[in-house]
Design a protein around this motif. Structure first.
Motif, PDB file in Angstrom:
ATOM      1  N   ASP A  52       0.831  -1.205   0.000  1.00 17.91           N
ATOM      2  CA  ASP A  52       0.000   0.000   0.000  1.00 17.91           C
ATOM      3  C   ASP A  52       0.865   1.254   0.000  1.00 17.91           C
ATOM      4  O   ASP A  52       0.572   2.226  -0.713  1.00 17.91           O
ATOM      5  CB  ASP A  52      -0.916  -0.001   1.227  1.00 17.91           C
ATOM      6  N   ALA A  53       1.926   1.234   0.794  1.00 10.08           N
ATOM      7  CA  ALA A  53       2.833   2.398   0.834  1.00 10.08           C
ATOM      8  C   ALA A  53       3.471   2.623  -0.524  1.00 10.08           C
ATOM      9  O   ALA A  53       3.635   3.776  -0.966  1.00 10.08           O
ATOM     10  CB  ALA A  53       3.907   2.182   1.899  1.00 10.08           C
ATOM     11  N   LEU A  54       3.825   1.554  -1.211  1.00  5.96           N
ATOM     12  CA  LEU A  54       4.411   1.675  -2.544  1.00  5.96           C
ATOM     13  C   LEU A  54       3.408   2.239  -3.543  1.00  5.96           C
ATOM     14  O   LEU A  54       3.755   3.064  -4.388  1.00  5.96           O
ATOM     15  CB  LEU A  54       4.911   0.307  -3.023  1.00  5.96           C
ATOM     16  N   GLU A  55       2.182   1.796  -3.449  1.00  6.07           N
ATOM     17  CA  GLU A  55       1.169   2.232  -4.405  1.00  6.07           C
ATOM     18  C   GLU A  55       0.814   3.709  -4.233  1.00  6.07           C
ATOM     19  O   GLU A  55       0.297   4.332  -5.156  1.00  6.07           O
ATOM     20  CB  GLU A  55      -0.079   1.364  -4.268  1.00  6.07           C
ATOM     21  N   ARG A  56       1.079   4.253  -3.058  1.00  6.37           N
ATOM     22  CA  ARG A  56       0.820   5.677  -2.820  1.00  6.37           C
ATOM     23  C   ARG A  56       2.019   6.542  -3.188  1.00  6.37           C
ATOM     24  O   ARG A  56       1.975   7.760  -3.061  1.00  6.37           O
ATOM     25  CB  ARG A  56       0.435   5.890  -1.351  1.00  6.37           C
ATOM     26  N   SER A  57       3.083   5.916  -3.643  1.00 12.18           N
ATOM     27  CA  SER A  57       4.296   6.647  -4.004  1.00 12.18           C
ATOM     28  C   SER A  57       4.426   6.755  -5.515  1.00 12.18           C
ATOM     29  O   SER A  57       4.160   5.789  -6.228  1.00 12.18           O
ATOM     30  CB  SER A  57       5.538   5.938  -3.456  1.00 12.18           C
ATOM     31  N   GLY A  99       5.525  11.999  -9.102  1.00  8.56           N
ATOM     32  CA  GLY A  99       4.832  13.269  -9.194  1.00  8.56           C
ATOM     33  C   GLY A  99       4.516  13.891  -7.844  1.00  8.56           C
ATOM     34  O   GLY A  99       3.968  14.982  -7.790  1.00  8.56           O
ATOM     35  N   LEU A 100       4.870  13.227  -6.753  1.00  6.08           N
ATOM     36  CA  LEU A 100       4.647  13.795  -5.434  1.00  6.08           C
ATOM     37  C   LEU A 100       5.562  14.988  -5.190  1.00  6.08           C
ATOM     38  O   LEU A 100       6.605  15.107  -5.819  1.00  6.08           O
ATOM     39  CB  LEU A 100       4.911  12.738  -4.356  1.00  6.08           C
ATOM     40  N   THR A 101       5.168  15.849  -4.277  1.00  2.00           N
ATOM     41  CA  THR A 101       6.079  16.913  -3.866  1.00  2.00           C
ATOM     42  C   THR A 101       7.226  16.277  -3.089  1.00  2.00           C
ATOM     43  O   THR A 101       7.095  15.166  -2.568  1.00  2.00           O
ATOM     44  CB  THR A 101       5.379  17.940  -2.961  1.00  2.00           C
ATOM     45  N   PRO A 102       8.361  16.952  -2.990  1.00  2.00           N
ATOM     46  CA  PRO A 102       9.479  16.398  -2.221  1.00  2.00           C
ATOM     47  C   PRO A 102       9.107  16.039  -0.791  1.00  2.00           C
ATOM     48  O   PRO A 102       9.515  14.991  -0.282  1.00  2.00           O
ATOM     49  CB  PRO A 102      10.517  17.527  -2.265  1.00  2.00           C
ATOM     50  N   SER A 103       8.335  16.891  -0.117  1.00  4.71           N
ATOM     51  CA  SER A 103       7.973  16.611   1.272  1.00  4.71           C
ATOM     52  C   SER A 103       7.048  15.406   1.371  1.00  4.71           C
ATOM     53  O   SER A 103       7.175  14.590   2.295  1.00  4.71           O
ATOM     54  CB  SER A 103       7.311  17.833   1.910  1.00  4.71           C
ATOM     55  N   GLU A 104       6.128  15.261   0.432  1.00  9.12           N
ATOM     56  CA  GLU A 104       5.242  14.095   0.433  1.00  9.12           C
ATOM     57  C   GLU A 104       6.034  12.822   0.161  1.00  9.12           C
ATOM     58  O   GLU A 104       5.805  11.782   0.789  1.00  9.12           O
ATOM     59  CB  GLU A 104       4.151  14.269  -0.632  1.00  9.12           C
ATOM     60  N   SER A 105       6.939  12.903  -0.783  1.00  6.97           N
ATOM     61  CA  SER A 105       7.765  11.747  -1.121  1.00  6.97           C
ATOM     62  C   SER A 105       8.622  11.328   0.072  1.00  6.97           C
ATOM     63  O   SER A 105       8.762  10.139   0.364  1.00  6.97           O
ATOM     64  CB  SER A 105       8.660  12.084  -2.322  1.00  6.97           C
ATOM     65  N   LEU A 106       9.189  12.300   0.783  1.00  3.69           N
ATOM     66  CA  LEU A 106       9.991  11.998   1.961  1.00  3.69           C
ATOM     67  C   LEU A 106       9.145  11.326   3.034  1.00  3.69           C
ATOM     68  O   LEU A 106       9.584  10.359   3.670  1.00  3.69           O
ATOM     69  CB  LEU A 106      10.620  13.280   2.508  1.00  3.69           C
ATOM     70  N   LEU A 166       6.481   9.459   2.700  1.00  9.17           N
ATOM     71  CA  LEU A 166       6.203   8.078   2.331  1.00  9.17           C
ATOM     72  C   LEU A 166       7.464   7.222   2.366  1.00  9.17           C
ATOM     73  O   LEU A 166       7.400   6.022   2.650  1.00  9.17           O
ATOM     74  CB  LEU A 166       5.559   8.027   0.937  1.00  9.17           C
ATOM     75  N   ASP A 167       8.588   7.830   2.072  1.00 10.32           N
ATOM     76  CA  ASP A 167       9.864   7.122   2.172  1.00 10.32           C
ATOM     77  C   ASP A 167      10.088   6.666   3.610  1.00 10.32           C
ATOM     78  O   ASP A 167      10.396   5.504   3.885  1.00 10.32           O
ATOM     79  CB  ASP A 167      10.985   8.062   1.714  1.00 10.32           C
ATOM     80  N   ILE A 168       9.926   7.593   4.546  1.00 11.91           N
ATOM     81  CA  ILE A 168      10.099   7.267   5.961  1.00 11.91           C
ATOM     82  C   ILE A 168       9.086   6.211   6.391  1.00 11.91           C
ATOM     83  O   ILE A 168       9.416   5.275   7.129  1.00 11.91           O
ATOM     84  CB  ILE A 168       9.970   8.544   6.815  1.00 11.91           C
ATOM     85  N   GLU A 169       7.846   6.352   5.924  1.00 14.21           N
ATOM     86  CA  GLU A 169       6.807   5.381   6.270  1.00 14.21           C
ATOM     87  C   GLU A 169       7.174   3.981   5.777  1.00 14.21           C
ATOM     88  O   GLU A 169       7.027   3.003   6.516  1.00 14.21           O
ATOM     89  CB  GLU A 169       5.473   5.809   5.658  1.00 14.21           C
ATOM     90  N   PHE A 170       7.666   3.879   4.557  1.00 18.41           N
ATOM     91  CA  PHE A 170       8.025   2.564   4.010  1.00 18.41           C
ATOM     92  C   PHE A 170       9.103   1.906   4.866  1.00 18.41           C
ATOM     93  O   PHE A 170       8.994   0.725   5.224  1.00 18.41           O
ATOM     94  CB  PHE A 170       8.501   2.697   2.560  1.00 18.41           C
ATOM     95  N   HIS A 171      10.141   2.654   5.192  1.00 10.71           N
ATOM     96  CA  HIS A 171      11.236   2.072   5.971  1.00 10.71           C
ATOM     97  C   HIS A 171      10.781   1.716   7.392  1.00 10.71           C
ATOM     98  O   HIS A 171      11.257   0.726   7.971  1.00 10.71           O
ATOM     99  CB  HIS A 171      12.424   3.031   6.006  1.00 10.71           C
ATOM    100  N   GLN A 172       9.855   2.486   7.946  1.00  7.33           N
ATOM    101  CA  GLN A 172       9.315   2.141   9.256  1.00  7.33           C
ATOM    102  C   GLN A 172       8.491   0.861   9.187  1.00  7.33           C
ATOM    103  O   GLN A 172       8.528   0.036  10.109  1.00  7.33           O
ATOM    104  CB  GLN A 172       8.462   3.303   9.784  1.00  7.33           C
ATOM    105  N   LEU A 173       7.759   0.678   8.100  1.00  7.74           N
ATOM    106  CA  LEU A 173       6.972  -0.535   7.923  1.00  7.74           C
ATOM    107  C   LEU A 173       7.871  -1.761   7.753  1.00  7.74           C
ATOM    108  O   LEU A 173       7.541  -2.852   8.229  1.00  7.74           O
ATOM    109  CB  LEU A 173       6.036  -0.391   6.720  1.00  7.74           C
ATOM    110  N   SER A 206      14.312   6.330  -5.826  1.00  8.39           N
ATOM    111  CA  SER A 206      14.011   5.883  -4.470  1.00  8.39           C
ATOM    112  C   SER A 206      12.881   4.863  -4.478  1.00  8.39           C
ATOM    113  O   SER A 206      12.946   3.820  -3.811  1.00  8.39           O
ATOM    114  CB  SER A 206      13.631   7.078  -3.596  1.00  8.39           C
ATOM    115  N   HIS A 207      11.855   5.151  -5.271  1.00  5.11           N
ATOM    116  CA  HIS A 207      10.712   4.244  -5.359  1.00  5.11           C
ATOM    117  C   HIS A 207      11.132   2.894  -5.922  1.00  5.11           C
ATOM    118  O   HIS A 207      10.699   1.839  -5.434  1.00  5.11           O
ATOM    119  CB  HIS A 207       9.630   4.868  -6.233  1.00  5.11           C
ATOM    120  N   GLU A 208      11.971   2.905  -6.933  1.00  4.28           N
ATOM    121  CA  GLU A 208      12.430   1.643  -7.524  1.00  4.28           C
ATOM    122  C   GLU A 208      13.210   0.815  -6.505  1.00  4.28           C
ATOM    123  O   GLU A 208      13.109  -0.420  -6.477  1.00  4.28           O
ATOM    124  CB  GLU A 208      13.289   1.933  -8.754  1.00  4.28           C
TER     125      GLU A 208
END
Length: 241
Positions: A119-124, A127-134, A136-143, A181-183
């Motif tokens: 789910d975290a990947l699918e929301r990434s 086209g996200l803003t840098p702050s939004e991308s960051l 979700l990046d933090i969220e993925f690594h926490q998960l 980062s997403h890849e």
């Protein structure tokens, strides 16, 4: 055989760490201290430089040398305040803790954990803003850390994410860096879903190397701040999964 300065630094550090030199105490003037310790002032200064770099003492013109209290030694935010320090220290911290966490996640993740990661990947997307991308990046690594099912490691990962968040912003500046980062996240997820600890560890190591490269080559004057909307959602999102 260690130099006199190294042995002197080790001796003084031991006295500070064990409390024999109490926090807040003022050391004698340089000339007097060198005489007491039977060393040259050059040797003493070399030892003092090391203690100062470790945050054990504070040297101020006019005040002399003060032994620092633990609560007044440089905290993690201060330790990574310089960009050169950020790059090296943040990279080493993440490389030390995150690949083993990914390996454990591959062994222990439940189906629910995999759903959350997917789910975290699918929301990434790029086209996200840098702050939004960051975020979700933090969220993925926490998960990923949560999927390792070790509360101590999960807590450590969350703390590390907070300590190096300013550094990580630099790897989300451009749409290309966000895509990269997403890849990396996709590869980590695939390895965890395949229950392959070694592949998950290798995927995380590769991802962190790419992040380190993006940070090293990023323009330091263009770091995204929280709420940054310079690259807004009006930019056509380009899904990367």
């Amino acid at each position: 055989m260690e130099s006199v300065a190294v042995n002197l630094a080790a001796h003084l550090e031991h006295l500070i760490v064990t409390g024999h030199l109490e926090a807040g105490s003022r050391l004698p003037a340089e000339r007097a201290l060198a005489t007491t310790l039977s060393v040259s002032r050059t040797t003493l200064r070399e030892a003092m430089y090391e203690l100062e770099a470790k945050g054990l003492i504070e040297r101020t013109r006019g005040r002399g040398t003060i032994v620092l209290d633990t609560d007044h030694r440089p905290q993690f935010g201060a330790l990574i305040s310089a960009r050169s320090t950020q790059q090296s220290h943040a990279a080493e911290l993440r490389a030390t803790i995150e690949p083993p966490i990914a390996a454990l996640a591959a062994q222990r993740a439940t189906r629910a954990n995999l759903v959350q990661l997917r789910d975290a990947l699918e929301r990434s997307h790029s086209g996200l803003t840098p702050s939004e991308s960051l975020r979700l990046d933090i969220e993925f690594h926490q998960l990923v850390a949560h999927a390792a099912r070790n509360p101590l490691l999960s807590t450590l990962q969350e703390l590390a994410a907070e300590w190096v968040s300013g550094v990580r912003q630099q790897s989300h500046i451009t749409s290309e860096s966000r895509r990269t980062s997403h890849e990396g996240h996709e590869a980590i997820y695939a390895a965890i879903a395949a229950r392959d600890p070694e592949l998950a560890k290798a995927a995380m190591e590769k991802h962190l190397r790419m992040v380190e490269h993006m940070i090293a080559t990023a323009d330091p004057t263009d770091v995204a701040q929280p709420g940054d909307v310079r690259r807004s959602r009006t930019d056509a999102p380009t899904p990367t999964d």
